[in-house]
Enzyme design. Structure first.
Site, PDB file in Angstrom:
ATOM      1  NE  ARG A  59      -1.871   4.587  10.118  1.00  0.00           N
ATOM      2  CZ  ARG A  59      -3.282   4.813  10.069  1.00  0.00           C
ATOM      3  NH1 ARG A  59      -4.115   4.633  11.295  1.00  0.00           N
ATOM      4  NH2 ARG A  59      -3.933   5.037   8.914  1.00  0.00           N
ATOM      5  CE  LYS A  84      -0.135   8.183   7.772  1.00  0.00           C
ATOM      6  NZ  LYS A  84       0.336   7.394   6.961  1.00  0.00           N
ATOM      7  CG  HIS A 148       2.007  -0.169   7.214  1.00  0.00           C
ATOM      8  ND1 HIS A 148       1.260   0.655   8.200  1.00  0.00           N
ATOM      9  CD2 HIS A 148       1.303   0.052   6.248  1.00  0.00           C
ATOM     10  CE1 HIS A 148       0.459   1.304   7.877  1.00  0.00           C
ATOM     11  NE2 HIS A 148       0.599   1.076   6.489  1.00  0.00           N
ATOM     12  NE  ARG A 151      -3.177   0.783   8.419  1.00  0.00           N
ATOM     13  CZ  ARG A 151      -4.453   1.393   9.102  1.00  0.00           C
ATOM     14  NH1 ARG A 151      -4.938   0.764  10.342  1.00  0.00           N
ATOM     15  NH2 ARG A 151      -5.329   2.081   8.664  1.00  0.00           N
ATOM     16  CE1 TYR A 183      -4.608  -3.598   2.635  1.00  0.00           C
ATOM     17  CE2 TYR A 183      -6.288  -2.045   3.248  1.00  0.00           C
ATOM     18  CZ  TYR A 183      -5.097  -2.611   3.434  1.00  0.00           C
ATOM     19  OH  TYR A 183      -4.124  -1.739   4.135  1.00  0.00           O
TER      20      TYR A 183
END
Length: 187
Positions: A59, A84, A148, A151, A183
């Protein structure tokens, strides 16, 4: 909905209206890295930043917080401190990453953070967003690029290589499998 002064605020443009997808392909990442190398005095730093964010699914906040104490160049290891509530994990560094990091150490000596500005302060998240926006334009990517997406590119790349979902989950530091499932369902 009315604003305080009686005017309606402008409607926020949705992500789907801005760009066709929320990830980059490996080819697009390669183009970003090459494009970032061609701009200014910090091209190598910017290219290394993009490379590490992509290879390790960082991130933006994890990338700007990355410290040399998390890296063992001799063993080729990176300790990724996930934010996070993510799971911290160790990652292997590729030779190209080790070479890029060694050069960063030479170019920016005596800093605790890996990615720093000219004033030796850690890069800000806003600076990283600007670096990626500029590289995206130079790489002629047809939609706005944001950090992002790197990522997500990592997750899709690993899923596309047939890596087990639990391994991808651990690699990206997800505590819950549902965060990784995208994904594998959208490949």
């Amino acid at each position: 909905m009315q604003h305080v002064n009686g005017k309606v605020p402008p409607r926020r443009v949705s992500n789907k209206e801005r760009r066709p997808r929320e990830y980059l392909t490996q080819d697009e990442v390669t183009r970003l890295i090459k494009a970032s190398q061609t701009v200014g005095r910090h091209g190598h730093r910017d290219a290394a930043l993009i490379l590490l964010m992509f290879r390790h699914g960082l991130r933006v906040s994890e990338a700007v917080a990355l410290e040399w104490s998390q890296i063992d160049l001799e063993k080729g290891l990176l300790q990724v401190r996930r934010l996070k509530n993510g799971i911290t994990s160790g990652h292997r560094l590729l030779d190209v990453e080790v070479r890029a990091l060694r050069r960063l150490q030479r170019d920016y000596p005596d800093t605790s953070h890996v990615f720093v500005s000219e004033r030796q302060a850690p890069l800000s998240a806003a600076a990283v967003r600007k670096i990626l926006t500029r590289a995206g334009k130079l790489a002629e990517i047809a939609f706005p690029v944001h950090p992002h997406q790197l990522r997500h590119a990592t997750g899709y790349m690993l899923a596309g290589q047939g890596i087990d979902a639990r391994i991808v989950q651990r690699y990206l530091g997800h505590k819950k499998a549902r965060y990784t499932a995208r994904y594998f369902t959208e490949v």
